[in-house]
Write an enzyme that holds these catalytic residues in place. Structure first.
Site, PDB file in Angstrom:
ATOM      1  N   HIS A   1       5.134   1.467  -9.999  1.00  0.00           N
ATOM      2  CA  HIS A   1       4.041   2.452  -9.826  1.00  0.00           C
ATOM      3  C   HIS A   1       2.793   2.034 -10.588  1.00  0.00           C
ATOM      4  O   HIS A   1       1.680   2.178 -10.098  1.00  0.00           O
ATOM      5  CB  HIS A   1       4.525   3.833 -10.278  1.00  0.00           C
ATOM      6  CG  HIS A   1       5.511   4.420  -9.332  1.00  0.00           C
ATOM      7  ND1 HIS A   1       5.146   4.867  -8.084  1.00  0.00           N
ATOM      8  CD2 HIS A   1       6.846   4.563  -9.405  1.00  0.00           C
ATOM      9  CE1 HIS A   1       6.229   5.291  -7.439  1.00  0.00           C
ATOM     10  NE2 HIS A   1       7.261   5.117  -8.226  1.00  0.00           N
TER      11      HIS A   1
ATOM     12  N   GLU B   1      -0.757   0.981  -8.627  1.00  0.00           N
ATOM     13  CA  GLU B   1      -2.026   1.640  -8.973  1.00  0.00           C
ATOM     14  C   GLU B   1      -3.085   0.597  -9.337  1.00  0.00           C
ATOM     15  O   GLU B   1      -4.221   0.631  -8.841  1.00  0.00           O
ATOM     16  CB  GLU B   1      -1.768   2.575 -10.168  1.00  0.00           C
ATOM     17  CG  GLU B   1      -2.899   3.492 -10.502  1.00  0.00           C
ATOM     18  CD  GLU B   1      -3.336   4.331  -9.304  1.00  0.00           C
ATOM     19  OE1 GLU B   1      -2.480   4.798  -8.528  1.00  0.00           O
ATOM     20  OE2 GLU B   1      -4.568   4.472  -9.132  1.00  0.00           O
TER      21      GLU B   1
ATOM     22  N   LYS C   1      -4.365  -1.291  -6.328  1.00  0.00           N
ATOM     23  CA  LYS C   1      -5.308  -0.499  -5.507  1.00  0.00           C
ATOM     24  C   LYS C   1      -6.691  -0.520  -6.142  1.00  0.00           C
ATOM     25  O   LYS C   1      -7.697  -0.748  -5.468  1.00  0.00           O
ATOM     26  CB  LYS C   1      -4.801   0.946  -5.370  1.00  0.00           C
ATOM     27  CG  LYS C   1      -3.627   1.096  -4.409  1.00  0.00           C
ATOM     28  CD  LYS C   1      -3.329   2.553  -4.105  1.00  0.00           C
ATOM     29  CE  LYS C   1      -2.733   3.259  -5.299  1.00  0.00           C
ATOM     30  NZ  LYS C   1      -2.402   4.679  -5.006  1.00  0.00           N
TER      31      LYS C   1
END
Ligand SMILES: O=S(=O)(c1ccc(O)cc1O)N1Cc2ccccc2C1
Length: 386
Positions: free
Chosen positions: A224, A228, A231
């Site tokens: 995760h 993140e 992105k």
């Protein structure tokens, strides 16, 4: 809730919030998972879960009045009250197979009930921003609270996931995993998974995406965090270079295993941001963006509700690691995830409800003991906080 029941609830909250949460290390999670005794896990959790719930529930009541009155915060509080009640029903239950089964089912029900708590709390912050002026003290309290509230939630879900994965009957896909922990985690493959999924979104939105260069010098939280960061870096590179550019500077990921730290560094040449903006990236108030309207759902947001960085940093800090951003405005940004290399040092970092945390909500911002000409003044605490 009847009056009597409310009174009883308040007493139970006071009782369980007197205990400090007991932090576990990844080594303890793994060693316990290898011997996997459901009764011992039950005996530990029926006390530890109410302790962790009560500690954070007492802190919810310390929130600034006008946030506490927001409808979404009321919803979250009621979710916690319901789940706390369900767990303390097991306080004196005798330990037999029926109890163990109903306990597992209760944990799954609680985990599902709390699925959207991050978004609901973000909605509560948005409701506050749209209905009141938020002063610096309130913003400070909200920042302090949400870091602790989400860390508490991460830790409770970690305990629930380990118990339900180890004893919930459903065989998890990878039998080498211990609960949700992969003791043989190959960081590079996690990096590649996260990159491919972020790249899919980037291609959809920008019709192109930067390549990935991975250099190896030596779980799911890790995924995760990386997803993140990918992105953010992809968005920075694509917007910095403009969509007509024919080639984009690649994202560079460096993985190093040290004696004490494992570092995963992601470098982009996305133009970076000025130092004065850096703190805002981790502020819940600043990054609470209005909900992306459902109408433009085709533009899949690369940046979701904006809580990506503050939450990713909590995941890194949860097991005594960290997430640090270093930006050079006009060039690009390095993001480094630090992880503990040794499982016996990777201890849970848990918020504790006590006099110190209570005082934090009641202490007005200290008067400035540093000043510069432009009228921004700082206190030593603020200087050390960031
Ligand atoms: O602030 S950043 O330097 C940045 C922040 C975090 C990160 O992981 C990578 C980054 O690159 N960056 C995010 C972003 C988004 C749109 C346009 C320009 C930029 C610049």
């Amino acid at each position: 809730l009847t009056q009597k029941c409310l009174g009883n609830m308040a007493k139970m909250l006071d009782f369980y919030s007197q205990f400090n949460p007991s932090p576990l290390s990844i080594k303890q999670f793994i060693d316990f998972g290898l011997s996997a005794c459901e009764r011992k896990s039950f005996i530990f959790l029926r006390k530890e879960l109410p302790v962790r719930l009560a500690n954070i529930m007492k802190e919810i009541h310390l929130l600034p009045e006008n946030l506490l009155r927001m409808p979404s915060v009321g919803i979250v509080n009621n979710l916690y009250v319901t789940s706390f009640e369900e767990i303390i029903h097991f306080e004196k239950a005798d330990v037999n197979d029926t109890t163990l089964d109903t306990f597992c089912q209760a944990l799954v029900k609680i985990r599902n009930r709390h699925t959207d708590v991050v978004q609901t709390m973000a909605q509560g912050v948005l409701e506050l921003k749209e209905s009141h002026d938020v002063d610096a003290q309130t913003e400070n309290s909200i920042q302090y609270f949400l870091d602790r509230f989400y860390m508490s939630r991460i830790s409770i879900r970690m305990l629930i996931n380990q118990h339900t994965l180890l004893f919930g009957g459903v065989l998890n896909g990878h039998n080498r995993h211990i609960g949700c922990i992969d003791p043989y985690c190959d960081v590079i493959s996690v990096v590649k998974d996260a990159y491919e999924n972020a790249r899919f979104l980037c291609d959809q939105y920008y019709m192109a995406s930067p390549d990935l260069v991975v250099q190896q010098h030596n779980g799911n939280h890790l995924y995760h965090m990386l997803f993140e960061l990918f992105k953010n870096s992809m968005r920075a590179v694509m917007e910095h270079r403009g969509q007509d550019a024919d080639n984009y500077p690649p994202l560079e990921v460096t993985v190093v295993r040290g004696k004490e730290d494992i570092c995963v560094k992601m470098s982009d040449r996305g133009g970076g941001i000025p130092r004065s903006q850096m703190d805002n990236l981790f502020k819940y108030m600043y990054s609470t963006a209005p909900q992306p309207s459902k109408s433009d759902a085709h533009t899949v947001p690369l940046a979701g509700y904006g809580y990506g960085l503050p939450l990713s940093r909590l995941y890194a800090r949860y097991f005594m690691g960290d997430l640090v951003l270093l930006s050079c405005e006009g060039f690009g940004t390095d993001a480094i995830i630090y992880l503990k290399a040794l499982s016996n040092e990777a201890n849970e970092l848990l918020p504790i409800f006590n006099k110190t945390s209570t005082k934090f909500y009641r202490t007005p911002l200290p008067t400035a003991d540093w000043s510069n000409q432009c009228g921004n003044s700082m206190s030593t605490r603020q200087m050390t906080m960031s």
